[in-house]
Write a protein that holds these residues in place. Structure first.
Motif, short mmCIF file in Angstrom:
data_model
loop_
_atom_site.label_atom_id
_atom_site.label_comp_id
_atom_site.label_asym_id
_atom_site.label_seq_id
_atom_site.Cartn_x
_atom_site.Cartn_y
_atom_site.Cartn_z
N ASP A 305 0.67 -1.09 -0.09
CA ASP A 305 -0.09 0.09 0.08
C ASP A 305 0.92 1.25 -0.10
N ASP A 306 1.96 1.32 0.94
CA ASP A 306 2.78 2.57 0.67
C ASP A 306 3.51 2.78 -0.52
N LEU A 307 3.94 1.52 -1.24
CA LEU A 307 4.43 1.45 -2.47
C LEU A 307 3.64 2.23 -3.62
N THR A 308 2.52 1.97 -3.50
CA THR A 308 1.42 2.40 -4.41
C THR A 308 1.35 4.01 -4.48
N ARG A 309 1.83 4.57 -3.37
CA ARG A 309 1.87 6.09 -3.14
C ARG A 309 2.70 6.74 -3.92
N TYR A 310 3.62 5.94 -4.57
CA TYR A 310 4.75 6.55 -5.26
C TYR A 310 4.58 6.21 -6.72
N VAL A 311 3.85 5.48 -7.01
CA VAL A 311 3.62 5.28 -8.56
C VAL A 311 3.29 6.27 -9.62
N ASP A 312 4.16 6.29 -10.64
CA ASP A 312 4.17 7.42 -11.51
C ASP A 312 3.43 6.79 -12.82
N ALA A 313 2.02 7.22 -12.95
CA ALA A 313 1.36 6.81 -13.87
C ALA A 313 1.71 7.17 -15.31
N GLU A 314 2.31 8.12 -15.55
CA GLU A 314 3.02 8.56 -16.87
C GLU A 314 4.12 7.84 -17.10
N GLY A 315 4.98 7.44 -16.24
CA GLY A 315 5.91 6.62 -16.33
C GLY A 315 5.70 5.27 -16.71
N GLY A 316 4.33 4.69 -16.14
CA GLY A 316 3.90 3.46 -16.73
C GLY A 316 3.50 3.38 -18.17
N LEU A 317 2.63 4.59 -18.57
CA LEU A 317 2.38 4.63 -19.94
C LEU A 317 3.19 4.62 -20.80
#
Length: 467
Positions: A305-317
């Motif tokens: 749950d803590d990791l998901t706070r740092y996800v970069d959506a644009e980087g994923g795309l």
């Protein structure tokens, strides 16, 4: 050839760490996590620490991915990749190996290198050199390339057509086999101080290669290394890619997000190996997996749950666009995937829905990017050591894989956690080695000696040697 077993007689699970000489490999945005040290990727100490950690955990190898060129499908430019650090900046993986080999005794190294842009003559020298310097612990992950930016920066309009890239790679492999297997006899080097002869010229042979893509007439320049030809890794999933694997690969990397897809992929790969006249278990198949673990299940879930706070959506795309060849920047982040007119995107999302158990939910482009944000394209296991170990065993038993390419979410913490919590549980269950097999990487993986087996395509180029 059969799969490896532990001393308890159970099928052994093999581990590779999956990494890349950059800040963002599979989990865009997590370099910002306070415990992540990926920013130190350009220091020797970062890599030697990882190597020592993996050897402590009896990992079979460190599998280092690579690309040549930026991810610029998203937005038709590299700006988003640069902002997010998505596999750029990126350094050469080969230059890491000597330092890591110097602080380890058994860890193998699978290095990614393409066949499209470097002539096999100098490349074979680098392979042979590293095999010497590591004592025979090197493998080569053979790729044909998939980013148009790489081709353009190497002076070409675009990449070769898909199947032609594999035709080109087939010949590339033959040149490398001839240089490393078929040029120097085992006892060519005399190092005779009395006579003053270092190498017997009669035992070094020209390869006289004349093909469609390469003309290489002369001798190799590297004396025989422990494996001669390093272990051959490959990751192509297409029909032509599987045929290439059946002919050349000794280890294959797959990344299906579900067991059902993994099982089907394994069956196709083993059939391709059989079609090439080899034992289906002459290859070790590694599935991509990310593990989020801790001292108990609640701690592991809290960590995720803590990791998901740092996800970069644009980087994923950015990464998804590069992997799929589709510019996802043209869609609004909150647009439902069902409105995106691309069968490729929809099939990918259907795969993720099955993997996540959210088949009835309407996915948006943003959710797709966030799903990729922890662990990339592959599946994610969340749980304490016993739970994670049991899930890994189930993956192996239900899919017939040999082991896992373990991607990191934060580094080196992911690998440290696996060594601390998961490896001991697998060992208790008799599913993981308690010591290394002696010898080269090939002998560790197969227990059948240091050199290519006679059934392998490359063996036809071998000079006679005593075995």
């Amino acid at each position: 050839m059969s799969y490896p077993t532990t001393t308890a007689g159970h099928r052994e699970i093999l581990f590779n760490a999956f990494d890349m000489n950059c800040v963002v490999h599979q989990s865009p945005g997590l370099w910002r996590h306070p415990e992540d040290r990926a920013r130190d990727y350009n220091t020797i100490g970062y890599w030697t620490h990882i190597a020592r950690t993996l050897e402590e955990g009896l990992f079979d190898g460190l599998f280092i991915a690579d690309v040549l060129g930026p991810y610029d499908v998203f937005g038709a430019n590299p700006e988003a990749a640069l902002r997010s650090g998505a596999q750029i900046p990126l350094q050469d993986p080969f230059l890491l190996i000597s330092a890591m080999a110097a602080v380890t005794d058994n860890l193998g190294f699978g290095i990614t290198a393409g066949t499209a842009y470097e002539h096999p003559y100098p490349f074979s020298r680098r392979l042979g050199t590293l095999d010497h310097l590591t004592g025979g612990r090197v493998g080569w992950n053979v790729v044909t390339g998939y980013l148009p930016s790489a081709a353009q920066n190497m002076g070409q309009e675009d990449q070769m057509e898909h199947d032609q890239r594999y035709d080109h790679a087939d010949e590339y492999m033959d040149v490398v086999y001839k240089l490393l297997e078929g040029s120097w006899e085992d006892d060519a080097v005399l190092a005779d101080k009395q006579s003053g002869i270092f190498t017997d010229p009669a035992k070094v042979h020209r390869i006289e290669h004349q093909g469609e893509y390469f003309k290489t007439p002369g001798i190799g320049v590297v004396e025989p290394s422990p494996q001669r030809m390093p272990v051959v890794y490959q990751a192509g999933a297409s029909t032509r890619g599987r045929a290439f694997a059946g002919k050349h690969a000794e280890a294959v990397f797959i990344n299906p997000p579900t067991k059902e897809l993994a099982k089907a992929s394994v069956q196709r790969i083993r059939q391709s190996v059989a079609d090439a006249g080899r034992d289906p278990y002459d290859v070790r198949i590694f599935a991509m997996q990310t593990i989020v673990t801790g001292p108990d299940n609640d701690a592991a879930q809290a960590k995720y749950d803590d990791l998901t706070r740092y996800v970069d959506a644009e980087g994923g795309l950015v990464l998804m666009s590069g992997w799929m060849g589709i510019d996802l920047s043209q869609f609004d982040l909150d647009q439902p995937i069902g409105e995106v007119e691309s069968n490729a995107i929809q099939s990918t999302v259907e795969t993720f829905q099955k993997a996540s158990g959210r088949e009835d939910e309407v996915w948006t482009v943003r959710q797709l990017a966030e799903w990729v944000g922890v662990g990339g394209f592959g599946p994610v296991i969340i749980g304490d050591g016993p739970s994670a170990a049991q899930q890994l065993i189930e993956w192996q038993e239900e899919t017939d894989i040999d082991g896992f390419n373990l991607a990191y979410h934060i580094t080196p913490g992911t690998f440290e956690d696996i060594v601390k919590y998961v490896v001991p549980e697998l060992q208790k269950l008799g599913r993981y080695k308690t010591e290394y097999t002696p010898g080269t990487l090939r002998n560790k993986l197969f227990g059948a000696g240091d050199h290519l087996p006679e059934s392998h395509h490359g063996a036809q180029f071998q000079l006679r040697r005593s075995r």
